[in-house]
Design a protein around this motif. Structure first.
Motif, short mmCIF file in Angstrom:
data_model
loop_
_atom_site.label_atom_id
_atom_site.label_comp_id
_atom_site.label_asym_id
_atom_site.label_seq_id
_atom_site.Cartn_x
_atom_site.Cartn_y
_atom_site.Cartn_z
N ILE A 225 43.82 47.76 39.87
CA ILE A 225 43.73 48.29 38.50
C ILE A 225 43.60 49.81 38.61
N THR A 226 44.45 50.53 37.88
CA THR A 226 44.42 51.99 37.88
C THR A 226 44.25 52.50 36.47
N LEU A 227 43.24 53.36 36.27
CA LEU A 227 43.03 54.02 34.98
C LEU A 227 43.40 55.49 35.13
N GLN A 228 44.39 55.92 34.39
CA GLN A 228 44.80 57.32 34.44
C GLN A 228 43.83 58.19 33.62
N THR A 229 44.01 59.51 33.72
CA THR A 229 43.03 60.46 33.18
C THR A 229 42.72 60.22 31.70
N ALA A 231 41.62 57.66 30.11
CA ALA A 231 41.72 56.32 29.51
C ALA A 231 40.34 55.75 29.27
N THR A 232 40.16 55.07 28.13
CA THR A 232 38.87 54.46 27.81
C THR A 232 39.03 52.94 27.71
N VAL A 233 37.96 52.25 28.05
CA VAL A 233 38.00 50.79 28.06
C VAL A 233 36.75 50.23 27.40
N GLU A 234 36.93 49.41 26.39
CA GLU A 234 35.82 48.61 25.87
C GLU A 234 35.98 47.23 26.51
N GLY A 235 35.34 47.07 27.64
CA GLY A 235 35.52 45.84 28.39
C GLY A 235 35.22 46.03 29.87
N ARG A 236 36.07 45.42 30.73
CA ARG A 236 35.83 45.42 32.18
C ARG A 236 37.14 45.58 32.94
N ALA A 237 37.02 46.11 34.15
CA ALA A 237 38.15 46.19 35.09
C ALA A 237 37.73 45.45 36.35
N LEU A 238 38.24 44.22 36.51
CA LEU A 238 37.84 43.36 37.63
C LEU A 238 39.08 43.01 38.46
N ALA A 239 39.12 43.54 39.69
CA ALA A 239 40.27 43.31 40.58
C ALA A 239 39.86 42.36 41.71
N ARG A 240 40.71 41.37 41.97
CA ARG A 240 40.36 40.38 42.99
C ARG A 240 40.54 40.91 44.42
N ASN A 241 41.72 41.44 44.74
CA ASN A 241 42.04 41.79 46.13
C ASN A 241 42.22 43.28 46.39
N VAL A 244 40.20 49.50 42.64
CA VAL A 244 40.07 50.00 41.26
C VAL A 244 39.98 51.52 41.38
N THR A 245 40.90 52.23 40.68
CA THR A 245 40.96 53.69 40.76
C THR A 245 40.66 54.28 39.38
N LEU A 246 39.67 55.20 39.34
CA LEU A 246 39.23 55.79 38.08
C LEU A 246 39.48 57.29 38.08
N ASP A 247 39.66 57.85 36.85
CA ASP A 247 39.84 59.29 36.70
C ASP A 247 39.31 59.72 35.33
N SER A 248 38.06 60.15 35.33
CA SER A 248 37.43 60.63 34.09
C SER A 248 37.55 59.61 32.97
N ASN A 249 37.12 58.44 33.25
CA ASN A 249 37.23 57.33 32.28
C ASN A 249 35.86 56.94 31.75
N VAL A 250 35.85 56.47 30.51
CA VAL A 250 34.61 56.02 29.88
C VAL A 250 34.75 54.54 29.53
N PHE A 251 33.80 53.74 30.01
CA PHE A 251 33.75 52.32 29.68
C PHE A 251 32.67 52.08 28.62
N THR A 252 32.91 51.10 27.80
CA THR A 252 31.93 50.65 26.81
C THR A 252 31.71 49.16 27.01
N ALA A 253 30.46 48.75 27.00
CA ALA A 253 30.15 47.33 27.18
C ALA A 253 30.71 46.53 26.00
N PRO A 254 31.43 45.44 26.28
CA PRO A 254 32.03 44.64 25.21
C PRO A 254 31.04 43.66 24.61
#
Length: 384
Positions: A225-229, A231-241, A244-254
């Motif tokens: 899972i890759t989040l570009q500069t 990007a915001t997520v209300e949720g989760r980023a869960l990768a199996r194998n 996970v790459t982040l770049d100045s991202n803000v997550f919000t608990a769903p």
């Protein structure tokens, strides 16, 4: 694992039966017995994919904002309100400047268990029966709850609206056989009770969220899972194998807001309680009318001085009146006056009223005496 099939580049409904088959079923119904009809209905219902309106069980992975399989890397001031973890890999870099507000678990027992639960949730989401097939770009669509399946890659280069139709428990599951790629400034919009905690993206390869995009839901990716500069997520980023790459991202608990269950069947009407009205009893009519004001009685006779107007006291009986139109002399004298029904009223009057009535009677007597004297005088003149 799902088998690929040819699909149009639009939302389609899998459950619509062919017209010919529908006609054959209708034609056969009149000749079937009740048992055969039941078997036929059961067979048709069995063919329809049932939508499991229940959330995906994330297990111990639910508290995580980000969980990687190989590594988690971050650039810039990313913010994670939930847990941060990785397993079976152990590398987490970029924190700080990234900020993980909850626990960080790297290749420990907690991370291992969370990753096992991600595998279980991924398989559960992939196994949900499809309700609608999708392909191409989801931009511009408004979708209600269901399981949306793409046999290849899926994109979002605009706005996608998820409409809960007033149901706070509405579930949205997207099954993507290959990659999920959202464009810059793309958006997932939730409306009418739809909530991010009930939106799931099961991705058979990797997911990429575009620059300054706004995403809703939990991503369960087989690889990375890759989040570009920005990007915001209300949720989760869960990768199996993968990573996970982040770049100045803000997550919000769903978080889920408890809401009313969906309305089924005939809505019931709420009837307000009946109010009790207390009325004041009315007086009983005794049959004797009473005067509410001042009555005027006038008697006029030819040649006689009118008597003064009498005003009965309040509460005296009403008089039944009528205007006479008689001829000359005594008859005219009587009929020009007011016809008074004294028999019905005298017994109910008081002393004051009797005085008034006496004045009226005296006036009538005076008029009669004047008329008699005039007749006598005229007779004497004729005799002389």
């Amino acid at each position: 694992m799902r088998h690929s099939s040819t699909q149009n580049h639009s939302v389609r409904n899998q459950s619509t039966p062919p017209a010919a088959a529908s006609f054959r079923r209708r034609a056969a119904v009149p000749v079937l017995g009740s048992a055969a009809i039941f078997v036929l209905a059961l067979a048709v219902a069995w063919q329809q994919p049932a939508f499991a309106a229940a959330p995906i069980n994330l297990g111990t992975a639910a508290p995580y904002s980000v969980l990687g399989g190989s590594t988690v890397t971050n650039t810039g001031p990313s913010i994670l309100p939930g847990n941060l973890g990785v397993s079976p890999g152990s590398a987490i870099t970029g924190f700080p400047p990234g900020l993980a507000l909850a626990a960080t678990n790297a290749a420990n027992a907690l991370a291992v268990q969370a990753q096992l639960d991600v595998v279980t949730a991924y398989n559960e989401a992939a196994a949900r029966p499809m309700t609608t097939g999708v392909s191409g770009d989801l931009a511009g669509f408004t979708l209600t709850e269901g399981v949306y399946t793409s046999s290849s890659s899926l994109g979002l280069n605009g706005a996608l609206t998820l409409d809960g139709k007033g149901n706070f428990n509405s579930i949205f599951v997207f099954q993507v056989a290959s990659t999920l790629v959202t464009g810059s400034a793309s958006r997932v919009i939730l409306t009418n009770g739809a909530q991010a905690c009930n939106v799931y993206w099961q991705v058979g390869s990797s997911a990429t969220l575009g620059t300054a995009s706004s995403f809703k839901g939990t991503i369960l990716a087989l690889t990375s899972i890759t989040l570009q500069t920005g990007a915001t997520v209300e949720g989760r980023a869960l990768a199996r194998n993968g990573a996970v790459t982040l770049d100045s991202n803000v997550f919000t608990a769903p978080g889920c807001v408890a809401g009313p269950p969906p309305t089924t069947g005939t809505p019931t009407e709420t009837v307000p309680p009946t109010s009790t009205v207390t009325s004041t009893p009315t007086a009983t009519d005794t049959g004797t009318p009473t005067a509410g004001g001042t009555a005027t009685e006038t008697t006029t006779a030819r040649g006689a001085t009118p008597t003064p107007t009498a005003s009965p006291t309040t509460g005296a009986p009403l008089a039944k009146t009528g205007t006479g139109t008689g001829g000359t002399g005594e008859t005219r004298g009587r009929n020009q006056g007011t016809d008074v029904d004294t028999a019905a009223s005298v017994s109910a009057v008081g002393p004051g009223a009797l005085v008034a009535w006496g004045a009226v009677i005296a006036g009538i007597g005076a008029a009669a005496g004047s008329i008699s004297g005039a007749r006598l005088l005229a007779g004497r003149r004729r005799n002389s």
